[in-house]
Scaffold this active site. Structure first.
Site, short mmCIF file in Angstrom:
data_model
loop_
_atom_site.label_atom_id
_atom_site.label_comp_id
_atom_site.label_asym_id
_atom_site.label_seq_id
_atom_site.Cartn_x
_atom_site.Cartn_y
_atom_site.Cartn_z
N GLU A 1 45.10 86.08 33.91
CA GLU A 1 44.02 86.79 34.59
C GLU A 1 42.69 86.31 34.02
O GLU A 1 42.59 85.97 32.84
CB GLU A 1 44.18 88.31 34.37
CG GLU A 1 43.01 89.11 34.97
CD GLU A 1 43.27 90.61 35.08
OE1 GLU A 1 44.28 91.09 34.54
OE2 GLU A 1 42.44 91.29 35.71
N ASN B 1 43.23 93.42 37.75
CA ASN B 1 42.08 94.17 38.26
C ASN B 1 40.96 93.22 38.68
O ASN B 1 40.16 93.54 39.57
CB ASN B 1 41.58 95.14 37.20
CG ASN B 1 42.60 96.23 36.87
OD1 ASN B 1 43.54 96.45 37.63
ND2 ASN B 1 42.43 96.89 35.75
N ASN C 1 46.11 94.11 44.08
CA ASN C 1 46.59 94.50 42.76
C ASN C 1 46.35 95.99 42.53
O ASN C 1 45.23 96.47 42.73
CB ASN C 1 45.85 93.71 41.67
CG ASN C 1 46.24 94.15 40.27
OD1 ASN C 1 47.35 93.88 39.83
ND2 ASN C 1 45.34 94.85 39.58
N GLU C 2 47.37 96.69 42.11
CA GLU C 2 47.27 98.11 41.68
C GLU C 2 46.31 98.91 42.56
O GLU C 2 45.40 99.58 42.06
CB GLU C 2 46.86 98.19 40.20
CG GLU C 2 47.92 97.64 39.28
CD GLU C 2 47.67 97.90 37.79
OE1 GLU C 2 46.58 98.37 37.42
OE2 GLU C 2 48.58 97.62 37.01
N TYR D 1 53.41 99.34 31.12
CA TYR D 1 53.07 98.96 29.74
C TYR D 1 53.49 100.10 28.83
O TYR D 1 53.39 101.27 29.21
CB TYR D 1 51.56 98.75 29.59
CG TYR D 1 51.02 97.58 30.40
CD1 TYR D 1 51.10 96.28 29.91
CD2 TYR D 1 50.44 97.79 31.65
CE1 TYR D 1 50.60 95.21 30.64
CE2 TYR D 1 49.94 96.71 32.38
CZ TYR D 1 50.02 95.43 31.88
OH TYR D 1 49.54 94.37 32.59
N GLU E 1 53.82 92.92 36.22
CA GLU E 1 53.09 93.19 34.97
C GLU E 1 53.96 94.08 34.12
O GLU E 1 54.31 95.20 34.54
CB GLU E 1 51.75 93.88 35.22
CG GLU E 1 50.68 92.96 35.75
CD GLU E 1 49.30 93.62 35.82
OE1 GLU E 1 48.96 94.42 34.91
OE2 GLU E 1 48.59 93.33 36.79
N GLN F 1 49.93 89.43 29.25
CA GLN F 1 49.52 88.22 29.94
C GLN F 1 49.99 87.02 29.11
O GLN F 1 50.71 87.23 28.13
CB GLN F 1 48.02 88.23 30.14
CG GLN F 1 47.55 89.43 30.97
CD GLN F 1 46.07 89.42 31.34
OE1 GLN F 1 45.33 88.50 31.04
NE2 GLN F 1 45.62 90.49 32.00
O1 AHR Z 1 46.98 93.17 32.35
C1 AHR Z 1 45.85 93.96 32.19
C2 AHR Z 1 45.55 94.85 33.38
O2 AHR Z 1 46.51 95.86 33.45
C3 AHR Z 1 45.58 94.21 34.74
O3 AHR Z 1 44.40 93.61 35.11
C4 AHR Z 1 45.86 95.38 35.65
O4 AHR Z 1 46.51 95.00 36.83
C5 AHR Z 1 46.65 96.33 34.78
O5 AHR Z 1 46.20 97.62 34.86
#
Ligand code: AHR
Length: 504
Positions: free
Chosen positions: A27, A72, A172-173, A244, A292, A350
């Site tokens: 990213e 994002n 994305n999201e 995450y 992700e 990432q």
């Molecule tokens: O990977 C970091 C961020 O986490 C990404 O930009 C987003 O898609 C997620 O919330």
């Protein structure tokens, strides 16, 4: 001492271990691109500014697919800012990460990097501030052979052949209120369906990924997927999932059980997708793109953002990962493999510096974080057919996930070589003897047993000064006798056990 048992049989096949499960993510965020994969003037960089040391580690990591350019970031991105002569490219505000984007690195540079790294590109289009037309323009630039304004522009920029990008994320999201251009499920579902329909008119060979939830804790989780898929099911090939796990609260028992949550998340997304399929009478089963996932000390993010004004490529969420984090990452990979029948793509977030397996210093070295190792070994050895395993395991109690098994496993059988690989995580604070019954695959002998153990030094990390403090260690090779053997899994460890035909 408590023990565990595991029986492996090739009859219990889940599906092929798809290479696309070993994806990563680049990213425009922090120093993932600038100072990560790209740093003109770095001693290892080539004439295009691609860092050779990071390219080498990317290949060693065994990454298959790389998602780009966000995250994002993509929700406010104008892809055309990043193509053409670098001197003409505009500097822009990136609202997602409060950063100045120079656009020195863009689509063409990414495609060159991806080819050098030997990875498949996976592109995201901006459905935050932009819409169907801009998605079509990007696709035409990337994939149309020539003879049109945008495909000829790509050729003028030096890429004669189309890039042939197969995987495309529709935003994305979009469920997240933090997302620039955030939408309701109905608003996003309609837009994604229209973008998908038109994109497939340009290139029917592409696969499209609709945005699922940003995580399982989102208040809209499951109803978001249901609504979005009611609009998009017939036009898309995957629904995304992101997650995450944050170890910041120091609750080690729970963080070690994070894979239990990922497992439930996958099962619930599959159930929701199948519900829509049943309702709309679709025969085709939708897959998940888990694009992700990682361990992330996320509670530190806001402080990082608040600390500064608008700058270029700041160090952002450069988490140092511990040995325990590596065990968790190994377990998340086990979970993804266990769902190989329904998870078709996955990308760890990432690749470089930003919550990443590869860390760098600007102008300095690159090194492997602790989490690099389970990823690299899983990508290397998970070849063939994933086998269902039902370990008999002691259990322990966690604050977040209740009563969970101490042992988590998955096995992969390579029919061509006859090799069997068992991935195992011992979440417990004591060594765990594991009785393995391999009689379903007669004639196997032990090849190797590697273990990354966190029990004795849980907070150990790899740093620039000590880049190899956390690495997998060789354990005594198991020697099956009559198809049975016992191995000792160290306390809080991730292990890979390999077996091959005795007469090979
Ligand atoms: O990977 C970091 C961020 O986490 C990404 O930009 C987003 O898609 C997620 O919330």
């Amino acid at each position: 001492m408590r023990t565990a048992q595991l029986t492996i049989d090739p009859a219990f096949a889940i599906g092929p271990a798809d290479r696309r499960l070993f994806g990563s993510f680049v990213e425009h965020m922090g120093r993932c691109v600038y100072g990560g994969i790209y740093e003109p003037g770095h001693p290892s960089a080539d004439s295009r500014g691609l860092r050779g040391d990071v390219l080498e580690l990317t290949r060693e990591l065994g990454v298959s697919v790389v998602r780009y350019p966000g995250g994002n970031f993509v929700s406010g991105y104008r892809w055309e800012d990043g193509v053409g002569p670098v001197g003409d490219r505009p500097r822009r505000l990136d609202l997602a990460w409060k950063t100045i984007e120079t656009n020195a690195f863009g689509l063409d540079e990414f495609m060159t990097w991806a080819a050098e790294a030997g990875v498949e590109p996976m592109m995201a289009v901006n459905l935050g501030t932009r819409g169907v037309q801009e998605a079509l323009d990007l696709l035409e630039y990337a994939n149309h052979p020539g003879g049109t304004h945008l495909s000829d522009l790509r050729r003028k920029h030096g890429a004669e052949d189309p890039y042939g990008v197969k995987l495309w994320c529709l935003g994305n999201e979009m469920d997240g209120p933090w997302q620039v251009g955030h939408k309701t499920a109905d608003e996003y579902g309609r837009l994604a369906a229209e973008a998908a329909r038109a994109m497939k008119m340009i290139d029917p060979s592409i696969s499209l990924i609709a945005c699922g939830s940003s995580n399982r804790r989102m208040p809209t989780f499951a109803s978001w997927e249901a609504t979005v898929l009611e609009h998009t099911y017939e036009h898309v090939d995957y629904i995304s999932a992101h997650t995450y796990y944050d170890p910041s609260d120091g609750d080690r028992a729970s963080i070690l059980a994070s894979a239990v949550d990922m497992d439930n998340f996958i099962t619930e997304v599959v159930a929701t997708a199948d519900h829509v399929a049943a309702k709309q009478r679709h025969k085709r089963k939708l897959k998940i793109s888990f694009d992700e996932w990682n361990v992330w000390y996320e509670s530190r993010l806001q402080a990082d953002l608040d600390r500064r004004g608008w700058v270029e490529a700041p160090a952002l969420i450069e988490d140092d990962f511990t040995a325990v984090d590596a065990v968790v990452v190994g377990d998340l990979l086990i979970t993804l493999l266990r769902h190989a029948d329904r998870v078709g793509v996955a990308a760890q977030a990432q690749l470089a510096n930003v919550i990443a397996p590869i860390r760098t210093r600007n102008g300095g070295p690159a090194w492997r974080q602790s989490i690099f190792h389970p990823f690299a070994l899983t990508a290397r050895y998970a070849r063939g057919t994933v086998l269902r395993t039902e370990p008999v395991s002691p259990r322990y109690d966690t604050k977040k996930y209740g009563d969970v098994p101490v042992l988590d496993t998955v096995a992969v059988h390579d029919e061509e070589t006859g090799e069997l690989t068992v991935f195992a995580v011992n979440r417990g604070e004591e060594d765990l003897p594991l009785d393995l019954d391999l009689r379903g695959l007669p004639g196997l002998s032990g090849l190797s047993f590697l273990s990354l153990a966190a029990g004795s030094d849980p907070s150990a990390m790899n740093t620039e000064a000590e880049p190899d403090r956390v690495t997998p260690r060789e354990m005594p090779t198991p020697t099956p006798d009559g198809g049975r053997c016992t191995v000792r899994l160290p306390a809080v460890s991730w292990s890979v056990l390999r077996f091959g035909p005795a007469n090979a």
